[in-house]
Motif scaffolding. Structure first.
Motif, PDB file in Angstrom:
ATOM      1  N   GLN A  94       0.708  -1.332   0.041  1.00 58.68           N
ATOM      2  CA  GLN A  94      -0.022   0.190  -0.151  1.00 58.68           C
ATOM      3  C   GLN A  94       0.244   1.143   0.090  1.00 58.68           C
ATOM      4  O   GLN A  94       1.841   1.423   0.260  1.00 58.68           O
ATOM      5  CB  GLN A  94      -0.982  -0.140   1.207  1.00 58.68           C
ATOM      6  CG  GLN A  94      -2.026   1.185   0.790  1.00 58.68           C
ATOM      7  CD  GLN A  94      -3.027   1.341   2.235  1.00 58.68           C
ATOM      8  OE1 GLN A  94      -1.839   0.467   3.652  1.00 58.68           O
ATOM      9  NE2 GLN A  94      -4.025   1.009   2.368  1.00 58.68           N
ATOM     10  N   ARG A  95       0.256   2.338  -0.445  1.00 56.04           N
ATOM     11  CA  ARG A  95       1.041   3.558  -1.097  1.00 56.04           C
ATOM     12  C   ARG A  95      -0.113   4.800  -0.049  1.00 56.04           C
ATOM     13  O   ARG A  95      -0.734   4.644  -0.886  1.00 56.04           O
ATOM     14  CB  ARG A  95       1.559   4.125  -2.328  1.00 56.04           C
ATOM     15  CG  ARG A  95       2.747   2.878  -2.816  1.00 56.04           C
ATOM     16  CD  ARG A  95       3.491   3.619  -4.055  1.00 56.04           C
ATOM     17  NE  ARG A  95       3.700   2.072  -4.224  1.00 56.04           N
ATOM     18  CZ  ARG A  95       5.426   2.435  -4.001  1.00 56.04           C
ATOM     19  NH1 ARG A  95       6.045   3.199  -3.507  1.00 56.04           N
ATOM     20  NH2 ARG A  95       6.241   1.627  -4.183  1.00 56.04           N
ATOM     21  N   LEU A  96       0.482   5.282   0.736  1.00 53.68           N
ATOM     22  CA  LEU A  96       0.083   6.650   1.782  1.00 53.68           C
ATOM     23  C   LEU A  96       0.170   7.823   0.770  1.00 53.68           C
ATOM     24  O   LEU A  96       1.726   8.129   1.028  1.00 53.68           O
ATOM     25  CB  LEU A  96      -0.574   6.398   2.867  1.00 53.68           C
ATOM     26  CG  LEU A  96      -0.556   4.991   3.791  1.00 53.68           C
ATOM     27  CD1 LEU A  96      -1.249   5.062   5.019  1.00 53.68           C
ATOM     28  CD2 LEU A  96      -2.532   5.046   2.111  1.00 53.68           C
ATOM     29  N   ARG A  97      -0.266   8.967   0.749  1.00 53.99           N
ATOM     30  CA  ARG A  97       0.028   9.920   0.506  1.00 53.99           C
ATOM     31  C   ARG A  97      -0.393  11.122   1.600  1.00 53.99           C
ATOM     32  O   ARG A  97      -1.674  11.063   1.998  1.00 53.99           O
ATOM     33  CB  ARG A  97      -0.018  10.260  -0.937  1.00 53.99           C
ATOM     34  CG  ARG A  97       0.315  10.180  -1.841  1.00 53.99           C
ATOM     35  CD  ARG A  97      -0.293  10.224  -3.588  1.00 53.99           C
ATOM     36  NE  ARG A  97       0.497   9.674  -4.668  1.00 53.99           N
ATOM     37  CZ  ARG A  97       0.431   9.903  -5.926  1.00 53.99           C
ATOM     38  NH1 ARG A  97      -0.142  10.484  -6.172  1.00 53.99           N
ATOM     39  NH2 ARG A  97       1.363   9.153  -6.985  1.00 53.99           N
TER      40      ARG A  97
ATOM     41  N   TYR B 251       4.015  17.078   0.686  1.00 54.77           N
ATOM     42  CA  TYR B 251       3.632  16.581   0.366  1.00 54.77           C
ATOM     43  C   TYR B 251       4.800  15.547   0.294  1.00 54.77           C
ATOM     44  O   TYR B 251       6.084  14.970   0.363  1.00 54.77           O
ATOM     45  CB  TYR B 251       2.690  16.426  -0.890  1.00 54.77           C
ATOM     46  CG  TYR B 251       1.810  17.148  -0.937  1.00 54.77           C
ATOM     47  CD1 TYR B 251       0.270  16.785  -1.214  1.00 54.77           C
ATOM     48  CD2 TYR B 251       1.470  18.037  -1.590  1.00 54.77           C
ATOM     49  CE1 TYR B 251      -0.463  17.751  -0.531  1.00 54.77           C
ATOM     50  CE2 TYR B 251       0.353  19.326  -2.011  1.00 54.77           C
ATOM     51  CZ  TYR B 251      -0.699  18.834  -1.491  1.00 54.77           C
ATOM     52  OH  TYR B 251      -1.555  19.100  -1.417  1.00 54.77           O
TER      53      TYR B 251
ATOM     54  N   LEU C 139      -3.692  15.183  -4.307  1.00 57.00           N
ATOM     55  CA  LEU C 139      -4.606  13.908  -4.042  1.00 57.00           C
ATOM     56  C   LEU C 139      -5.889  13.480  -4.162  1.00 57.00           C
ATOM     57  O   LEU C 139      -7.187  12.598  -3.999  1.00 57.00           O
ATOM     58  CB  LEU C 139      -4.290  14.007  -1.629  1.00 57.00           C
ATOM     59  CG  LEU C 139      -3.610  14.957  -1.404  1.00 57.00           C
ATOM     60  CD1 LEU C 139      -3.408  14.851   0.158  1.00 57.00           C
ATOM     61  CD2 LEU C 139      -2.516  13.493  -1.619  1.00 57.00           C
TER      62      LEU C 139
ATOM     63  N   ALA D 111      -4.457  12.173 -10.734  1.00 56.64           N
ATOM     64  CA  ALA D 111      -3.397  11.178 -11.346  1.00 56.64           C
ATOM     65  C   ALA D 111      -3.765  10.872 -12.271  1.00 56.64           C
ATOM     66  O   ALA D 111      -3.415   9.813 -12.919  1.00 56.64           O
ATOM     67  CB  ALA D 111      -3.646  10.281 -10.484  1.00 56.64           C
TER      68      ALA D 111
ATOM     69  N   SER E  80      -2.655   6.253  -2.420  1.00 58.93           N
ATOM     70  CA  SER E  80      -2.825   7.069  -3.414  1.00 58.93           C
ATOM     71  C   SER E  80      -3.199   6.283  -4.167  1.00 58.93           C
ATOM     72  O   SER E  80      -3.452   5.138  -4.590  1.00 58.93           O
ATOM     73  CB  SER E  80      -0.454   6.518  -3.520  1.00 58.93           C
ATOM     74  OG  SER E  80      -0.223   6.848  -4.596  1.00 58.93           O
TER      75      SER E  80
ATOM     76  N   SER F  67       2.834   9.517 -10.270  1.00 60.09           N
ATOM     77  CA  SER F  67       4.249  10.018  -9.995  1.00 60.09           C
ATOM     78  C   SER F  67       3.679  11.568  -9.118  1.00 60.09           C
ATOM     79  O   SER F  67       3.168  12.009  -9.578  1.00 60.09           O
ATOM     80  CB  SER F  67       4.995  10.086 -10.794  1.00 60.09           C
ATOM     81  OG  SER F  67       5.943  11.374 -10.049  1.00 60.09           O
ATOM     82  N   LEU F  68       3.401  11.391  -7.881  1.00 62.02           N
ATOM     83  CA  LEU F  68       3.380  11.809  -6.963  1.00 62.02           C
ATOM     84  C   LEU F  68       4.158  13.688  -7.278  1.00 62.02           C
ATOM     85  O   LEU F  68       3.608  15.223  -7.907  1.00 62.02           O
ATOM     86  CB  LEU F  68       3.677  12.077  -5.665  1.00 62.02           C
ATOM     87  CG  LEU F  68       3.415  13.211  -5.078  1.00 62.02           C
ATOM     88  CD1 LEU F  68       1.912  13.760  -4.906  1.00 62.02           C
ATOM     89  CD2 LEU F  68       3.330  12.911  -2.806  1.00 62.02           C
TER      90      LEU F  68
ATOM     91  N   GLU G 137       5.610  10.295   0.275  1.00 63.02           N
ATOM     92  CA  GLU G 137       4.105   9.256  -0.241  1.00 63.02           C
ATOM     93  C   GLU G 137       5.430   7.970   1.091  1.00 63.02           C
ATOM     94  O   GLU G 137       6.316   7.980   1.243  1.00 63.02           O
ATOM     95  CB  GLU G 137       4.390   9.275  -1.152  1.00 63.02           C
ATOM     96  CG  GLU G 137       3.662   7.842  -1.306  1.00 63.02           C
ATOM     97  CD  GLU G 137       3.827   7.287  -3.269  1.00 63.02           C
ATOM     98  OE1 GLU G 137       2.511   7.854  -3.694  1.00 63.02           O
ATOM     99  OE2 GLU G 137       4.300   6.957  -3.872  1.00 63.02           O
TER     100      GLU G 137
END
Length: 243
Positions: free
Chosen positions: A15-18, A78, A237, A242, A112, A116-117, A80
């Protein structure tokens, strides 16, 4: 003598969190390096189930994007997080908020949406509180906007560089005054090499020929995808950003 064993390969993140966070008050003087150290300590104290990099010196997988210059406050920073477990973003928000010092404040945590953030951070909106006389500052703004190019010099890690402070400025205007301070709003596109708000102020000082009356307070209000047609900055976000 036995050959050196290869480093253990870490499992990929699940998992990815922003995270959107703010730098407020005296914490605006925190450098990016100091912040990253403080944040990694907070992640450890909050028991966030981080994914780690592979190699002989594994480190938590945290990606920083668009960090503001040291000395500036910000409401829109920001990063990630790559995690080894699936977790509720609200839980991470609460635990990190408790672990970080006052002035480094978690604003939002979301899952996320991919991509790419860093690529979503195309521009920033800033408030510049500048010591000065309103009429003089308004004249300097008008002269700045009328110029096609304004070259300033700034010392970087690679030495002294020349930058065109005019090219990335999408908008600049006076939005208020509380003597002895005049407030400006600056809309600044991100480019390489980056032009910073203090570069814009240096160019304005060069136009006016007057020495600055004091130190300006710089605050980033927004950063994200930029719509040139409307002059608006979107929310990086937002899952739609995205796509």
């Amino acid at each position: 003598m036995s050959a050196r064993q290869p480093p253990e390969q870490q499992a990929p993140p699940v998992q990815r969190l922003r995270v959107r966070y703010a730098k407020r008050g005296r914490l605006r003087f925190t450098s990016h390096r100091d912040f990253s150290r403080a944040f990694e300590r907070a992640v450890f104290r909050a028991r966030v189930p981080m994914a780690y990099s592979s190699g002989f010196n594994p480190h938590p997988r945290i990606s920083y994007a668009g960090a503001s210059p040291t000395g500036s406050a910000s409401e829109a920073e920001y990063l990630e997080l790559a995690l080894a477990e699936v977790v509720d973003p609200a839980t991470i928000h609460a635990s990190l908020s408790e672990a970080l010092p006052d002035g480094l404040d978690i604003v939002t945590v979301v899952v996320s949406a991919g991509g790419s953030l860093a690529d979503l951070l195309e521009a920033s909106r800033w408030r510049l509180d500048v010591p000065g006389v309103q009429a003089e500052v308004e004249a300097d703004v008008a002269a700045f906007l009328a110029a096609e190019e304004l070259v300033v010099e700034r010392m970087t890690k690679k030495g002294l560089r020349q930058l065109d402070a005019r090219a990335p400025v999408a908008a600049l205007r006076v939005v208020g005054a509380e003597p002895p301070t005049v407030s400006l709003e600056l809309l600044l596109r991100h480019q390489v090499p980056a032009v910073r708000p203090d570069d814009v102020l240096s160019a304005m000082a060069a136009i006016s020929g007057r020495a600055p009356l004091g130190v300006a307070l710089l605050t980033r209000l927004e950063q994200g995808p930029f719509d040139a047609a409307t002059g608006r900055i979107g929310d990086p976000l937002d899952p739609r950003a995205a796509s």
